[in-house]
Design an enzyme around this catalytic site. Structure first.
Site, PDB file in Angstrom:
ATOM      1  N   HIS A  14      -8.650  10.561 -24.123  1.00  0.00           N
ATOM      2  CA  HIS A  14      -9.591   9.457 -23.981  1.00  0.00           C
ATOM      3  C   HIS A  14      -9.233   8.439 -25.236  1.00  0.00           C
ATOM      4  O   HIS A  14      -8.820   9.121 -26.334  1.00  0.00           O
ATOM      5  CB  HIS A  14     -11.028   9.660 -24.162  1.00  0.00           C
ATOM      6  CG  HIS A  14     -11.737   8.468 -24.430  1.00  0.00           C
ATOM      7  ND1 HIS A  14     -12.108   7.638 -23.438  1.00  0.00           N
ATOM      8  CD2 HIS A  14     -12.429   7.880 -25.374  1.00  0.00           C
ATOM      9  CE1 HIS A  14     -12.694   6.532 -23.745  1.00  0.00           C
ATOM     10  NE2 HIS A  14     -13.162   6.683 -24.997  1.00  0.00           N
TER      11      HIS A  14
ATOM     12  N   ALA B 276      15.238  -9.352   3.412  1.00  0.00           N
ATOM     13  CA  ALA B 276      14.751  -7.967   3.130  1.00  0.00           C
ATOM     14  C   ALA B 276      14.088  -7.246   4.181  1.00  0.00           C
ATOM     15  O   ALA B 276      12.804  -7.014   4.190  1.00  0.00           O
ATOM     16  CB  ALA B 276      13.860  -8.024   1.760  1.00  0.00           C
TER      17      ALA B 276
HETATM   18  P1  AMP Z   1      11.134  -2.510   4.627  1.00  0.00           P
HETATM   19  O1  AMP Z   1      11.584  -1.740   5.743  1.00  0.00           O
HETATM   20  O2  AMP Z   1       9.934  -1.638   3.850  1.00  0.00           O
HETATM   21  O3  AMP Z   1      12.099  -3.206   3.582  1.00  0.00           O
HETATM   22  O4  AMP Z   1      10.278  -3.932   5.251  1.00  0.00           O
HETATM   23  C1  AMP Z   1      11.064  -4.728   5.984  1.00  0.00           C
HETATM   24  C2  AMP Z   1      10.020  -5.735   6.613  1.00  0.00           C
HETATM   25  O5  AMP Z   1      10.723  -6.672   7.298  1.00  0.00           O
HETATM   26  C3  AMP Z   1       9.128  -4.901   7.777  1.00  0.00           C
HETATM   27  O6  AMP Z   1       8.080  -5.109   7.588  1.00  0.00           O
HETATM   28  C4  AMP Z   1       9.513  -5.944   9.124  1.00  0.00           C
HETATM   29  O7  AMP Z   1       8.080  -6.065   9.833  1.00  0.00           O
HETATM   30  C5  AMP Z   1       9.851  -7.311   8.467  1.00  0.00           C
HETATM   31  N1  AMP Z   1      10.729  -7.993   9.461  1.00  0.00           N
HETATM   32  C6  AMP Z   1      11.836  -7.461   9.950  1.00  0.00           C
HETATM   33  N2  AMP Z   1      12.534  -8.529  10.899  1.00  0.00           N
HETATM   34  C7  AMP Z   1      11.730  -9.655  10.735  1.00  0.00           C
HETATM   35  C8  AMP Z   1      11.751 -11.056  11.038  1.00  0.00           C
HETATM   36  N3  AMP Z   1      12.678 -11.435  11.893  1.00  0.00           N
HETATM   37  N4  AMP Z   1      10.994 -11.860  10.558  1.00  0.00           N
HETATM   38  C9  AMP Z   1      10.151 -11.583   9.757  1.00  0.00           C
HETATM   39  N5  AMP Z   1       9.844 -10.250   9.218  1.00  0.00           N
HETATM   40  C10 AMP Z   1      10.894  -9.168   9.768  1.00  0.00           C
END
Ligand code: AMP
Ligand code: FAD
Length: 479
Positions: free
Chosen positions: A452, A277
């Site tokens: 309330h 994700a």
């Molecule tokens: P969002 O864009 O809100 O769905 O969050 C996606 C998250 O995945 C972001 O906070 C990124 O920092 C994280 N992310 C992207 N690539 C990696 C990786 N290789 N390992 C761990 N986290 C990741």
């Protein structure tokens, strides 16, 4: 049937279908092209939101929350229940039924409003012509005075964790597990990772969330992020920040994930399922002919102005394929704005008042600017906070985690932002959105009568606290 329309919308997600309905309501001859096919190859409207996003994720969040209530919460109220069990198949089938009903509902709305539905793939050609390829492969060229591109987004894949369809999955796969994984890994502590991690944690998975960034929820007010981190830890979600996934290996029925931890040391962890994700990216593959003339920006988003007009006159783009937050309500409002403009009305959207929500428990919701953004701008502001622990209604419901935080301009008292973590944050934030839309001051809310007992009294009290006048907490001494 003539193949000439006032408006052709490509994409039938919350951006596209809303635009098509609004255009038809305004008397325009509107069509919508949608390529989605479900597992049984049946055409589906509704896009990511209805099929594999907002709605199915909330269905699972609600089911798992009820299970959690039955197993953990009822006893607080003196209710004894024995033999509580979770039928995951029934839960997932219920989710699928809701999706079926809602997507079918959009088809009904198209009929009721006179929107022509084309089931297949749309491609914008030069001069506002659109090539339509039906699911049976037949091709025809449609013409329009205006075209709205609303082709949405798809999950980002990362090379260290390619999807396998069964063990390593994206958001779509994570909505369809047919049993509770014992050990669940989630890459990315963003909105989707936290929501889906919460679902399976409540049902009994051991959940580890690996997040590359050092700061948890860097996108939201850090007061909220800190409170959320504390609460999620108490719930047993193991969130590791500064953990960058560098590889994965499927070994039989499990996957071994390699990551660099916050100290830069290599770690390995084994899971039964892994949800990737790590964000979403705009989808325009094959949608724009070489000579369509539509410009993309350097990140692949369709380049648009404030009113969603592309560089090609009469061609607009809305939703996840354009700048701004990837949110269904942002897509829909852009759809309404563009349909209004095409129909000859003046329309604009207030991008400063688009709320964001994370549907964990407690929920996180916010609108406007947060404290770190305002500090970075050098703005002068005042803050009022009220904890749900001091709300009689929240206490009655045994749902006292979190707070409401209102930020107002130091001089004018105008509300600059509202940040809520709490059981009903997603609904409460609407009060702040309406207030901000009307340019309210914190005092306007403070002078409003709230029923309330309600949890919304916490919004009232936070507004009172902005000037040190909250009634049900001791106010911080103001200089
Ligand atoms: P969002 O864009 O809100 O769905 O969050 C996606 C998250 O995945 C972001 O906070 C990124 O920092 C994280 N992310 C992207 N690539 C990696 C990786 N290789 N390992 C761990 N986290 C990741
Ligand atoms: P989409 O919904 O992606 O729709 C685009 C449509 O265009 C798709 O149906 C696609 O098949 C179709 N299409 C693409 N190309 C073509 C073509 N060439 N021809 C024909 N059709 C085409 N947002 C929220 O606001 N609240 C939430 O709670 C929330 N939860 C989410 C949970 C998950 C798990 C996910 C993945 C997303 C969530 N979102 C949420 C985000 C939300 O789903 C998106 O922001 C929203 O769907 C964007 O709408 P859209 O119309 O721009 O695109």
């Amino acid at each position: 049937m003539s193949n000439k329309f006032d408006v052709i919308v490509i994409g039938g997600g919350p951006g596209g279908y809303v635009a098509a309905i609004r255009a038809a309501q305004l008397g325009l001859k509107a069509a919508c092209i949608e390529k989605w096919l479900d597992k049984d190859n049946k055409p589906r409207l509704g896009g990511t939101c209805l099929n594999v996003g907002c709605i199915p994720s909330k269905a699972l969040l609600d089911s798992s929350h009820k299970y959690h209530d039955a197993t953990e919460e009822f006893k607080v109220h003196g209710i004894g229940v024995e033999g509580v069990s979770m039928d995951v198949n029934a839960m997932v089938d219920r989710k699928d039924n809701i999706v079926n009903q809602l997507t079918g509902g959009i088809a009904g709305l198209f009929k009721a409003n006179g929107v022509t539905s084309f089931e297949g793939f749309g491609k914008l050609l030069a001069n506002k012509k659109v090539e339509f390829t039906a699911h049976d492969g037949s091709v025809e060229t449609l013409e329009a005075d205006n075209v709205i591109l609303a082709t949405g987004s798809v999950p980002v894949n990362i090379p260290p964790a390619p999807r396998t369809g069964d063990i390593i999955v994206d958001n779509e796969g994570a909505l369809d597990f047919r049993e509770v994984p014992k050990r669940l890994g989630v890459i990315g502590a963003g909105v989707i990772g936290l929501e889906l991690g919460s679902v399976w944690k409540r049902l009994g998975s051991e959940v580890v969330v690996l997040e590359a960034q050092d700061q948890f929820l860097s996108l939201c007010d850090q007061d909220l992020a800190k409170e959320a981190a504390k609460i999620f830890k108490k719930q047993g979600l193991d969130i590791r920040v500064g953990a960058r996934v560098t590889g994965s290996e499927v070994k039989g029925e499990e996957v071994e994930v390699t990551f660099l931890d916050a100290k830069g040391e290599e770690q390995k962890q084994t899971f039964d399922k892994l949800i990737v994700a790590v964000g979403r990216k705009p989808f325009t593959d094959g949608c724009l002919a070489g000579d369509s003339g539509v410009n993309l920006d350097e990140r692949g988003f369709v380049f648009v102005d404030e009113q969603c007009a592309t560089n090609v006159p009469g061609v607009f783009a809305i939703g996840d394929i354009v700048r701004g937050p990837m949110l269904a309500h942002k897509a829909s409002e852009e759809g309404v704005m563009v349909a209004d403009i095409i129909a000859g009305h003046k329309a604009q959207m207030n991008y400063d008042c688009v709320p964001s929500v994370i549907y964990t428990h407690p929920e996180l919701a916010w609108v406007g600017k947060n404290e770190q953004q305002l500090k970075a701008e050098g703005a002068k502001f005042k803050v009022g906070k009220f904890p749900f622990a001091a709300s009689g209604r929240a206490m009655a419901a045994n749902d006292t985690d979190g707070f409401v935080k209102i930020i107002a301009d130091e001089e004018t008292d105008r509300i600059l932002g509202c940040h809520i973590i709490g059981g009903h944050a997603a609904d409460l934030i609407a009060q702040a959105v309406i207030a901000m839309e009307f340019g309210s001051t914190a005092e306007d809310i403070a002078l409003t009568v709230f029923a309330h007992p309600t949890v919304s009294e916490a919004v009232h009290e936070a507004a009172l606290a902005v000037d040190g006048h909250a009634i049900h907490i001791a106010n911080r001494k103001r200089k």
